[in-house]
Design an enzyme around this catalytic site. Structure first.
Site, PDB file in Angstrom:
ATOM      1  N   TRP A 190     -37.587  16.170  60.795  1.00  0.00           N
ATOM      2  CA  TRP A 190     -38.655  15.750  59.901  1.00  0.00           C
ATOM      3  C   TRP A 190     -38.449  16.231  58.462  1.00  0.00           C
ATOM      4  O   TRP A 190     -38.885  15.599  57.515  1.00  0.00           O
ATOM      5  CB  TRP A 190     -40.031  16.183  60.405  1.00  0.00           C
ATOM      6  CG  TRP A 190     -41.203  15.546  59.684  1.00  0.00           C
ATOM      7  CD1 TRP A 190     -41.163  14.771  58.557  1.00  0.00           C
ATOM      8  CD2 TRP A 190     -42.578  15.595  60.066  1.00  0.00           C
ATOM      9  NE1 TRP A 190     -42.420  14.344  58.219  1.00  0.00           N
ATOM     10  CE2 TRP A 190     -43.316  14.844  59.119  1.00  0.00           C
ATOM     11  CE3 TRP A 190     -43.255  16.215  61.099  1.00  0.00           C
ATOM     12  CZ2 TRP A 190     -44.692  14.691  59.186  1.00  0.00           C
ATOM     13  CZ3 TRP A 190     -44.640  16.053  61.155  1.00  0.00           C
ATOM     14  CH2 TRP A 190     -45.347  15.305  60.221  1.00  0.00           C
ATOM     15  N   ASP A 191     -37.763  17.322  58.251  1.00  0.00           N
ATOM     16  CA  ASP A 191     -37.643  17.875  56.903  1.00  0.00           C
ATOM     17  C   ASP A 191     -36.185  18.227  56.603  1.00  0.00           C
ATOM     18  O   ASP A 191     -35.883  19.286  56.061  1.00  0.00           O
ATOM     19  CB  ASP A 191     -38.529  19.121  56.790  1.00  0.00           C
ATOM     20  CG  ASP A 191     -38.843  19.484  55.341  1.00  0.00           C
ATOM     21  OD1 ASP A 191     -38.788  18.594  54.467  1.00  0.00           O
ATOM     22  OD2 ASP A 191     -39.160  20.660  55.083  1.00  0.00           O
ATOM     23  N   LEU A 192     -35.286  17.304  56.938  1.00  0.00           N
ATOM     24  CA  LEU A 192     -33.856  17.572  56.847  1.00  0.00           C
ATOM     25  C   LEU A 192     -33.358  17.282  55.429  1.00  0.00           C
ATOM     26  O   LEU A 192     -32.897  16.192  55.112  1.00  0.00           O
ATOM     27  CB  LEU A 192     -33.088  16.731  57.871  1.00  0.00           C
ATOM     28  CG  LEU A 192     -31.603  17.073  58.039  1.00  0.00           C
ATOM     29  CD1 LEU A 192     -31.417  18.506  58.512  1.00  0.00           C
ATOM     30  CD2 LEU A 192     -30.936  16.105  59.004  1.00  0.00           C
TER      31      LEU A 192
END
Length: 296
Positions: A190-192
């Protein structure tokens, strides 16, 4: 007593004052329970207290203290589900408090690489490894997140001051809605983005700090596209630089372009809804630039 980093106080003094007040006791507790020695200055992420420690056997580690929420409660599960060669190792965890004892990595991230496209290449290669892993039971679902955005849209979109921007945002809703019947079942980070990949001793680069979801890997692309914004501006053609990044991510991962654009529309929508609820009445210029480059 400990000195809590100013950034953490700034981010949580209003939303989580009780959690901030609990940090000194929590640090004492886990240092004692896990037989740790504090070995450096306290640091912070956006939502966590980061403490360099040494384990009883001499292993250097990081103690991560964070509040329990939808993002943190599955972090240890996700890191233990992905291949050990791709992500930071979890030595200990306490599910009741989302406290983690993690492998200590090098103080360098992909954001520190001078060549932004080289950093994007590495990020894409890591994503190819992460995206093949099925999500374990209990992880939040992208379908629920997307449905929540669709439900929120009628309330939030009218807060935008410009009717043209309202219409644009409704178009993003429509693009994401088309994909909702097939939301996917892979384990998503989700927050790569570039700050969430750190240098390590046992591998050149390892992924940290997931906000786990079960869903379509196409939802993972937006952070790589618009982080390191100054590098996009430095090219002199922001739109083309954005397209070049997306093309590289798609070439490396093999993600379908139409699904990539649809779920990127969903990520942009998510940011618009967040920022508007926080008081913005216009779409951020950077988001508009991504829309113009990819979705116009």
């Amino acid at each position: 007593m400990i000195e809590i980093p100013a950034k953490l106080i700034r981010n949580h003094s209003k939303s989580s004052p009780e959690w901030l007040a609990s940090l000194p006791a929590a640090l004492d507790r886990y240092v004692d329970e896990w037989k740790l020695t504090v070995s450096g200055d306290l640091m912070s992420g956006e939502a966590s207290l980061i403490v360099p420690v040494v384990r009883r056997d001499g292993t250097e580690a990081i103690l991560k203290l964070q509040s329990v929420n939808d993002e943190s409660e599955s972090e240890a599960l996700a890191l233990r589900t992905w291949n050990h060669d791709d992500v930071v190792e979890v030595y200990e965890d306490d599910p009741e408090t989302s406290t983690l004892l993690l492998e200590r990595l090098q103080p360098r991230t992909l954001d520190d690489l001078p060549d932004a496209m080289e950093a994007t290449q590495i990020l894409a290669e890591l994503l190819t490894h992460l995206m093949v892993v099925p999500a374990p039971t209990g992880v939040r679902r992208l379908s629920d997140i997307a449905a929540g955005m669709i439900d929120d849209a009628p309330r939030v979109i009218p807060m935008l001051a410009d009717p043209a921007e309202q219409a644009l945002t409704w178009r993003l809703v429509a693009q994401m809605t088309e994909l909702l019947p097939e939301p996917g079942d892979r384990l998503l980070h989700w927050d790569l983005h570039y700050y969430n990949v750190m240098a390590a001793k046992r591998q050149p680069w390892l992924v940290i700090d997931p906000k786990p979801l079960a869903g379509d890997p196409a939802f993972e692309l937006m952070p790589a596209v618009w982080n390191r914004w100054d590098d996009l501006v430095a090219t002199g053609d922001v739109s083309q630089a954005i397209r070049d990044r997306l093309d590289l991510m798609l070439d490396v991962t093999g993600i379908d372009r139409d699904r990539a654009l649809g779920w990127t529309a969903g990520r942009i929508l998510q940011n618009i809804l967040w920022f508007t609820e926080d008081g913005d009445t216009r779409i951020e210029a950077e988001l508009k630039a991504v829309i113009d480059a990819l979705l116009a």
